[in-house]
Scaffold this active site. Structure first.
Site, PDB file in Angstrom:
ATOM      1  N   ARG A   1      24.249 -18.726  21.546  1.00  0.00           N
ATOM      2  CA  ARG A   1      23.581 -18.148  22.730  1.00  0.00           C
ATOM      3  C   ARG A   1      24.548 -17.875  23.859  1.00  0.00           C
ATOM      4  NH1 ARG A   1      19.406 -22.033  21.256  1.00  0.00           N
ATOM      5  NH2 ARG A   1      20.621 -23.491  22.487  1.00  0.00           N
TER       6      ARG A   1
ATOM      7  N   GLU B   1      24.906 -37.616  18.460  1.00  0.00           N
ATOM      8  CA  GLU B   1      24.140 -38.864  18.430  1.00  0.00           C
ATOM      9  C   GLU B   1      24.503 -39.633  17.156  1.00  0.00           C
ATOM     10  OE1 GLU B   1      19.496 -40.209  19.141  1.00  0.00           O
ATOM     11  OE2 GLU B   1      19.984 -38.109  18.829  1.00  0.00           O
TER      12      GLU B   1
END
Lengths: 174, 174
Positions: free
Chosen positions: A59, A96
């Protein structure tokens, strides 16, 4: 900015349950809002010397392409590993669970070159920090970082203390 | 155009042995050439009514973002499956072995809306034809398709006979 913010669509449970996703496509498709975002970013960095505009896949490419065009600068893509065909430098960052990485062509940034990073969203800041490292490894200078959206509650800014950050839309909570 | 063409880097054996890859990053990073590409695309479609500019992930986003900004239009992203967060329509296309697919948000194109597709490269044309199908499924009109590069020898144009195609740089062989 509140008017621009109303064009961001909140999609609950994407990409997985419990995550509130900020969908920018509802802003992109509206001409006055998309062009206003580009103009505001360019105005903010107007007084700074910039040699190139860098976009982060995918993006980020939309905004970096338009900002580079408007500022009359070249555009540098930073991509996921294995996508760039010539000699690259690579930088890993923590997720994570596990790690991911970004790559840039070795010849993308000249020594001493002043680079503006443009991306759609600042979350935890891992990708952008890795991108800053790539620019600096290549001998370039991170002249500024522009985001359309910053998720303040994820504190990505803490990883980017050395840099001039400009964010258009802040979200203080999910 | 020969001058612009000289900024495309040929990388042999990428992404796999026997393939000659056209690397656009060496053009993107040079301001006069990148901006000239955008200007030439916009000039070509200047007399046609266009409502939106559509870009195909990922490199297409760079050009579509800049063209949308220059033409003062909204920008529509077409993405790989699973990347767009809201309700999508999907179109599959054939690869050498197997199939791939592209997705677009259902609300991206209004009925009767005139869409300009901008992409970096026309190869076999599968992705772009699938994108045309998406636009038409949504009730839109493919008003034109712009490419920086066309690999003439792969005959992608044969799949796109119904459309107004504008290519800046033609390569007749690898």
């Amino acid at each position: 900015m509140e008017e621009l913010k109303s064009f961001i669509r909140h999609v609950q449970d994407f990409p997985k349950k419990g995550i509130g996703f900020k969908d920018i496509t509802t802003l992109l498709k509206e001409e006055p809002q998309f062009c206003r975002v580009i103009d505001l970013i360019c105005e903010h960095f107007n007084n700074k010397k910039i040699d190139s505009v860098l976009g982060i896949e995918a993006r980020g490419f939309i905004f970096a392409g338009a900002v580079a065009y408007k500022l009359k600068k070249g555009m540098i893509p930073v991509r996921k590993p294995g996508k760039l065909p010539a000699e690259t430098i690579k930088e890993e960052y923590m997720l994570e669970y596990g790690t991911d990485a970004v790559e840039m062509h070795l010849d993308a940034v000249k020594s001493g070159s002043k680079v503006l990073i443009v991306d759609d969203l600042l979350a935890t800041g891992g990708t952008v920090k890795a991108t800053c490292n790539l620019i600096e490894k290549a001998g370039g200078i991170v002249q500024g970082i522009a985001f359309l959206i910053e998720l303040d509650f994820l504190k990505g800014r803490d990883k980017l203390k050395d840099y001039d950050i400009f964010t258009l839309l802040h979200f203080e909570s999910e």
